[in-house]
Scaffold this motif. Sequence first.
Motif, mmCIF file in Angstrom:
data_model
loop_
_atom_site.group_PDB
_atom_site.id
_atom_site.type_symbol
_atom_site.label_atom_id
_atom_site.label_comp_id
_atom_site.label_asym_id
_atom_site.label_seq_id
_atom_site.Cartn_x
_atom_site.Cartn_y
_atom_site.Cartn_z
ATOM 1 N N ASP A 182 0.678 -1.470 0.043
ATOM 2 C CA ASP A 182 0.022 -0.076 -0.245
ATOM 3 C C ASP A 182 0.806 1.681 -0.108
ATOM 4 O O ASP A 182 0.266 2.081 0.514
ATOM 5 C CB ASP A 182 -0.910 0.167 1.065
ATOM 6 N N VAL A 183 2.113 1.437 -0.394
ATOM 7 C CA VAL A 183 3.011 2.701 -0.567
ATOM 8 C C VAL A 183 2.344 3.991 -1.258
ATOM 9 O O VAL A 183 1.430 3.268 -2.670
ATOM 10 C CB VAL A 183 3.855 2.065 -1.349
ATOM 11 N N LEU A 184 2.643 4.738 -1.053
ATOM 12 C CA LEU A 184 1.655 6.047 -1.798
ATOM 13 C C LEU A 184 3.478 5.149 -3.158
ATOM 14 O O LEU A 184 3.676 5.424 -3.493
ATOM 15 C CB LEU A 184 2.687 6.729 -1.340
ATOM 16 N N LYS A 185 2.049 5.905 -4.695
ATOM 17 C CA LYS A 185 2.366 5.912 -5.780
ATOM 18 C C LYS A 185 3.103 7.012 -6.663
ATOM 19 O O LYS A 185 3.777 6.930 -8.116
ATOM 20 C CB LYS A 185 1.585 5.696 -6.573
ATOM 21 N N LYS A 216 9.368 8.395 0.769
ATOM 22 C CA LYS A 216 8.604 9.387 1.096
ATOM 23 C C LYS A 216 7.743 9.180 2.431
ATOM 24 O O LYS A 216 7.536 9.719 3.345
ATOM 25 C CB LYS A 216 7.526 10.615 0.502
ATOM 26 N N ASP A 217 7.142 8.235 2.239
ATOM 27 C CA ASP A 217 6.053 7.033 2.948
ATOM 28 C C ASP A 217 7.143 6.463 4.679
ATOM 29 O O ASP A 217 7.708 6.076 3.921
ATOM 30 C CB ASP A 217 4.727 7.531 2.756
ATOM 31 N N ASP A 218 6.029 5.950 5.021
ATOM 32 C CA ASP A 218 6.959 5.052 6.117
ATOM 33 C C ASP A 218 6.122 3.610 5.251
ATOM 34 O O ASP A 218 6.368 2.400 6.539
ATOM 35 C CB ASP A 218 6.030 5.034 7.771
ATOM 36 N N LYS A 219 6.040 3.101 4.390
ATOM 37 C CA LYS A 219 5.874 2.155 3.254
ATOM 38 C C LYS A 219 6.909 2.073 3.053
ATOM 39 O O LYS A 219 6.422 0.265 2.270
ATOM 40 C CB LYS A 219 4.264 2.457 2.787
ATOM 41 N N ASN A 226 26.128 12.281 -8.527
ATOM 42 C CA ASN A 226 26.767 12.291 -7.896
ATOM 43 C C ASN A 226 27.134 11.909 -6.370
ATOM 44 O O ASN A 226 27.849 11.331 -5.585
ATOM 45 C CB ASN A 226 27.431 13.879 -7.747
ATOM 46 N N ARG A 227 26.083 11.769 -5.363
ATOM 47 C CA ARG A 227 25.875 10.698 -4.700
ATOM 48 C C ARG A 227 24.535 10.080 -4.069
ATOM 49 O O ARG A 227 23.686 10.460 -5.564
ATOM 50 C CB ARG A 227 25.750 11.752 -3.169
ATOM 51 N N SER A 228 24.414 9.734 -2.976
ATOM 52 C CA SER A 228 22.933 8.984 -2.296
ATOM 53 C C SER A 228 22.542 8.905 -0.700
ATOM 54 O O SER A 228 23.690 9.444 -0.328
ATOM 55 C CB SER A 228 23.495 7.763 -2.810
ATOM 56 N N TRP A 229 21.327 8.893 -0.674
ATOM 57 C CA TRP A 229 21.174 8.549 0.477
ATOM 58 C C TRP A 229 19.987 7.494 0.768
ATOM 59 O O TRP A 229 19.881 7.066 -0.495
ATOM 60 C CB TRP A 229 20.355 10.421 0.387
ATOM 61 N N PHE A 230 20.328 7.234 2.113
ATOM 62 C CA PHE A 230 18.554 6.090 2.264
ATOM 63 C C PHE A 230 17.606 6.688 2.756
ATOM 64 O O PHE A 230 17.884 7.891 3.496
ATOM 65 C CB PHE A 230 19.774 5.598 3.561
ATOM 66 N N MET A 231 16.472 6.904 2.705
ATOM 67 C CA MET A 231 15.032 7.940 3.316
ATOM 68 C C MET A 231 13.975 6.213 3.187
ATOM 69 O O MET A 231 13.669 5.499 3.202
ATOM 70 C CB MET A 231 14.624 8.497 2.057
ATOM 71 N N HIS A 232 13.823 6.646 5.021
ATOM 72 C CA HIS A 232 12.363 6.218 5.193
ATOM 73 C C HIS A 232 11.905 7.034 5.653
ATOM 74 O O HIS A 232 11.830 7.488 6.798
ATOM 75 C CB HIS A 232 12.823 4.885 5.640
#
Length: 621
Positions: free
Chosen positions: A508-511, A517-520, A529-535
């Motif tokens: 049910d992640v936001l599409k 961006k959401d908790d799913k 150039n670079r990367s980030w982890f995101m939750h």
Amino acid sequence: MDEMEEELKCPVCGSFYREPIILPCSHNICLACARNILVQTPDAESPQSSRASGSGVSDYDYLDLDKMSLYSEADSGYGSYGGFVSAPTTPCQKSPNGVRVFPPTVPQPPPQQHLLPQPGSLPPIPRNSCITCPQCHRSLILDDRGLRGFPKNRVLEGVVDRYQQSKAAALKCQLCEKSPKEATVMCEQCDVFYCDPCRLRCHPPRGPLAKHRLVPPAQGRISRRTSPRKISTCTEHELENLSMYCVQCKMPVCYQCLEEGKHGTHEVKALGAMWKLHKGQLSQALNGLSDRATEAKEFLVQLRNTVQHIQENGVEFEACLVAQCDALIDALNRRKAQLLSRVNKEHEHKLKVVRDQISHCTVKLRQTTGLMEYCLEVIKENDPSGFLQISDALIRRVHMTESQWGKGTLTPRMTSDFDLTLDSGPLLQTIHQLDFVQMKVAWFTFDPVSAHPDIIFSNDNLTVTCNSYDDRVVMGNSAFSRGVHYWEMTVDRYDNHPDPAFGIARGDVLKDVMLGKDDKAWAMYVDNNRSWFMHNNSHTNRTDGGISKGATIGVLLDFTRRIVIFLINDEQQGPVAFEGLEGVYYPAISLNRNVQVTLHTGLPIPDFYTPGEADPTGSVC
């Protein structure tokens, strides 16, 4: 040479070409078939005036109306019939190949003339006649010359003649008295076909006969029937021979075209020089295509071996499974049938994928081989102008066919291994939780059903892009809750430095927002150039190193340690990205219109990584 036969058949009548002509789109058609598919436009309103006046929708619903204008920017005369007022009144028929054929519309003569038609004469071409290529559906308004304005493809006609002669019955010896044997040679000077015994008896290789030239029967038959090469004449000036080649128009021309016609200011070169140049280009292009064909043949052998290994491994796996289930006696009997069913489904799935790939690759190889044989026959021609009339189109076809054997085409879509391991240790105590331990990810694709509507799919749902500048999410069509899984995505296109995100997500992640961006969702987003982890919109672990066109992004999901790790170009990107993962997750990415990626699944675990033991305090769904 059997694969070449389709290259030698008319797309309208389905038979071998007879008097083929070359349409401006480089396709060929029989002269008689060209007359049959002519369509007469209304005399009251020409196509140009009809288009300009914005007339209603055409009745030509049988044509491929792809929004082409009637005339191209170069005034080539190509176009669709979208501007016509009405359809022709002649009845519609279908050729053996499914092409709609309209018999030629012949205007009725005035009543006062009462002229009898000449025997054997062809009906005249009506005014405002149009012809549509049966292969690409491009349309052309004929000029006053009618079909005579199209050059004849003498090279193709010669190839067809040689092919048909090679298929004819074997020639017999002309000197055998009873039951003539099959001829083995022909003497060009004597013009006689000999079998081996008659050649030794009647044509010994000594004396004056030693200087005679003996050739194979097929070659002798061709030399018997081959007429002297016709001098090519200009379609604009029928009395002039073609002697030069216009580089800008890519066609042979005569001296009168250079002095009076539109080619006067164009760059021209000697016909013989361009003939040799284009033969060299076609030969060079064929070398690359030949390598692809060789790889395809080896690949087919590999796929057929894979089928055999799958069958052998499937039988072996079933036997092991039955033995284990029987050892558990009554407690396992009910579960045994379910497990066998799963193995059989996996077995059939693997076989279906490999057989489908064999079928697809076989068809493509047959088409490639046919084109190669046809091109080789064309190269044998000694008619420069005839060769140059079709060489550009053949070179383009060869390059296009070679490009179709690109990355991924000769890569197996299925392995012969069964990635299922039966854990039989604690089964007597945990019979109700009995299931396979999945050590590698099953084959999966992107899922068009659950994806955002802006996502664009291709390549059997293995390649995706987007038609929006905003980030859109697409997930895989398989979910995972146990085992160790690894998949990769290659970047096919990367424009204007976007930041696509790769990772895993709940169903049910936001599409319509970036992945993570959401908790799913748990993702790594990366630019050039670079990367980030995101939750849950929390950005962590900025790491140097970005992506570009051709880069590979890997995702390693390990449920035994409950972690996910990301890789870029086979190197781990940053530390362990996320820990404590539980439940069911789908592979997922988010991207916009500046990015296109292709998915690769069923891959082995990277060499640097050793799967760990399951966390005894953690639960696995």
